[in-house]
Design a protein around this motif. Structure first.
Motif, PDB file in Angstrom:
ATOM      1  N   MET A  10       0.831  -1.183   0.000  1.00  0.00           N
ATOM      2  CA  MET A  10       0.000   0.000   0.000  1.00  0.00           C
ATOM      3  C   MET A  10       0.873   1.244   0.000  1.00  0.00           C
ATOM      4  O   MET A  10       1.786   1.357   0.796  1.00  0.00           O
ATOM      5  N   VAL A  11       0.555   2.149  -0.876  1.00  0.00           N
ATOM      6  CA  VAL A  11       1.297   3.396  -0.932  1.00  0.00           C
ATOM      7  C   VAL A  11       0.429   4.504  -0.354  1.00  0.00           C
ATOM      8  O   VAL A  11      -0.694   4.730  -0.810  1.00  0.00           O
ATOM      9  N   TYR A  12       0.962   5.144   0.656  1.00  0.00           N
ATOM     10  CA  TYR A  12       0.295   6.279   1.265  1.00  0.00           C
ATOM     11  C   TYR A  12       1.060   7.532   0.893  1.00  0.00           C
ATOM     12  O   TYR A  12       2.290   7.533   0.910  1.00  0.00           O
ATOM     13  N   ASN A  13       0.339   8.583   0.546  1.00  0.00           N
ATOM     14  CA  ASN A  13       0.948   9.862   0.214  1.00  0.00           C
ATOM     15  C   ASN A  13       0.531  10.898   1.251  1.00  0.00           C
ATOM     16  O   ASN A  13      -0.641  10.964   1.638  1.00  0.00           O
ATOM     17  N   PHE A  14       1.500  11.697   1.672  1.00  0.00           N
ATOM     18  CA  PHE A  14       1.287  12.726   2.677  1.00  0.00           C
ATOM     19  C   PHE A  14       1.332  14.096   2.019  1.00  0.00           C
ATOM     20  O   PHE A  14       2.260  14.377   1.264  1.00  0.00           O
ATOM     21  N   LYS A  15       0.324  14.927   2.299  1.00  0.00           N
ATOM     22  CA  LYS A  15       0.278  16.284   1.772  1.00  0.00           C
ATOM     23  C   LYS A  15      -0.147  17.219   2.901  1.00  0.00           C
ATOM     24  O   LYS A  15      -0.992  16.853   3.730  1.00  0.00           O
ATOM     25  N   THR A  16       0.442  18.407   2.919  1.00  0.00           N
ATOM     26  CA  THR A  16       0.081  19.378   3.951  1.00  0.00           C
ATOM     27  C   THR A  16      -1.421  19.624   3.908  1.00  0.00           C
ATOM     28  O   THR A  16      -2.001  19.829   2.841  1.00  0.00           O
ATOM     29  N   MET A  17      -2.052  19.598   5.072  1.00  0.00           N
ATOM     30  CA  MET A  17      -3.496  19.760   5.182  1.00  0.00           C
ATOM     31  C   MET A  17      -3.912  21.192   4.851  1.00  0.00           C
ATOM     32  O   MET A  17      -3.329  22.147   5.341  1.00  0.00           O
ATOM     33  N   THR A  18      -4.942  21.312   4.032  1.00  0.00           N
ATOM     34  CA  THR A  18      -5.504  22.623   3.709  1.00  0.00           C
ATOM     35  C   THR A  18      -6.605  22.968   4.713  1.00  0.00           C
ATOM     36  O   THR A  18      -7.100  22.093   5.443  1.00  0.00           O
ATOM     37  N   GLN A  19      -7.026  24.215   4.714  1.00  0.00           N
ATOM     38  CA  GLN A  19      -8.105  24.641   5.597  1.00  0.00           C
ATOM     39  C   GLN A  19      -9.399  23.900   5.260  1.00  0.00           C
ATOM     40  O   GLN A  19     -10.119  23.459   6.148  1.00  0.00           O
ATOM     41  N   GLU A  20      -9.677  23.756   3.989  1.00  0.00           N
ATOM     42  CA  GLU A  20     -10.895  23.061   3.574  1.00  0.00           C
ATOM     43  C   GLU A  20     -10.891  21.608   4.062  1.00  0.00           C
ATOM     44  O   GLU A  20     -11.912  21.101   4.540  1.00  0.00           O
ATOM     45  N   GLN A  21      -9.737  20.947   3.981  1.00  0.00           N
ATOM     46  CA  GLN A  21      -9.635  19.570   4.459  1.00  0.00           C
ATOM     47  C   GLN A  21      -9.795  19.495   5.974  1.00  0.00           C
ATOM     48  O   GLN A  21     -10.466  18.589   6.487  1.00  0.00           O
ATOM     49  N   ALA A  22      -9.207  20.456   6.687  1.00  0.00           N
ATOM     50  CA  ALA A  22      -9.344  20.486   8.149  1.00  0.00           C
ATOM     51  C   ALA A  22     -10.808  20.636   8.539  1.00  0.00           C
ATOM     52  O   ALA A  22     -11.299  19.948   9.440  1.00  0.00           O
ATOM     53  N   GLU A  23     -11.518  21.516   7.859  1.00  0.00           N
ATOM     54  CA  GLU A  23     -12.933  21.725   8.168  1.00  0.00           C
ATOM     55  C   GLU A  23     -13.762  20.494   7.839  1.00  0.00           C
ATOM     56  O   GLU A  23     -14.661  20.120   8.602  1.00  0.00           O
ATOM     57  N   ASP A  24     -13.453  19.838   6.721  1.00  0.00           N
ATOM     58  CA  ASP A  24     -14.173  18.620   6.350  1.00  0.00           C
ATOM     59  C   ASP A  24     -13.983  17.541   7.416  1.00  0.00           C
ATOM     60  O   ASP A  24     -14.947  16.912   7.856  1.00  0.00           O
ATOM     61  N   ILE A  25     -12.744  17.339   7.841  1.00  0.00           N
ATOM     62  CA  ILE A  25     -12.458  16.331   8.869  1.00  0.00           C
ATOM     63  C   ILE A  25     -13.149  16.698  10.180  1.00  0.00           C
ATOM     64  O   ILE A  25     -13.798  15.868  10.815  1.00  0.00           O
ATOM     65  N   ALA A  26     -13.032  17.960  10.572  1.00  0.00           N
ATOM     66  CA  ALA A  26     -13.573  18.397  11.860  1.00  0.00           C
ATOM     67  C   ALA A  26     -15.086  18.255  11.946  1.00  0.00           C
ATOM     68  O   ALA A  26     -15.618  17.903  12.997  1.00  0.00           O
ATOM     69  N   TYR A  27     -15.780  18.522  10.863  1.00  0.00           N
ATOM     70  CA  TYR A  27     -17.238  18.560  10.920  1.00  0.00           C
ATOM     71  C   TYR A  27     -17.950  17.339  10.336  1.00  0.00           C
ATOM     72  O   TYR A  27     -19.135  17.144  10.584  1.00  0.00           O
TER      73      TYR A  27
END
Length: 154
Positions: free
Chosen positions: A1-18
């Protein structure tokens, strides 16, 4: 399995949080369960450049945050998308986060803290090479919980 890491954006933070909500006792990990954690997670300054989304086949599967707590020690925080927890991918996910930390920060030690009722996560961390340390009590999510400190030393 290949996992890729990318700096979290504000939109992604809000999606995860809510929108990420866990079942049963694991609702403890909902971002909205603790206002202080929610504010910190949503603040781009506090999140900095050290919180990353994790993609597998271009699909968001989780996140990791990395905090330097001593000269050569990195503390990690992580979350796996709720519908993926308990499905057997936890070990690969954690190992990917550890490998990313090793290649990015070259630590001598990686630490994390986990609530003691989360036996499923503790097993995964042990399989990834973390050793259990001391426990401590912490006020969070409107109550007081016991946490276990775990360490991976090189």
């Amino acid at each position: 399995m290949v996992y890729n890491f990318k700096t979290m954006t504000q939109e992604q933070a809000e999606d995860i949080a809510y929108s990420w909500h866990y079942d049963g006792e694991y609702s403890f990990y909902d971002m909205e369960a603790d206002q202080e954690d929610l504010v910190e997670f949503l603040d781009p300054e506090k999140r900095g450049d050290y919180t990353f989304i994790v993609l597998k086949d271009h699909t968001l599967v989780g996140f990791f945050s990395f905090t330097k707590i001593e000269a050569n020690t990195i503390d990690i925080g992580l979350g796996m998308r709720p519908d993926l927890t308990g499905g057997g991918d936890g070990l690969a996910f954690v190992k990917a986060g550890v490998a990313f930390a090793e290649s990015t920060f070259t630590p001598d030690k990686i630490t994390l803290s986990v609530v003691t009722f989360n036996k499923r996560a503790i097993k995964v961390y042990e399989k990834a090479g973390f050793e259990a340390g001391s426990t401590f009590m912490q006020d969070t999510n409107g109550s007081r919980y016991e946490f276990l400190e775990m360490t991976l030393t090189y």
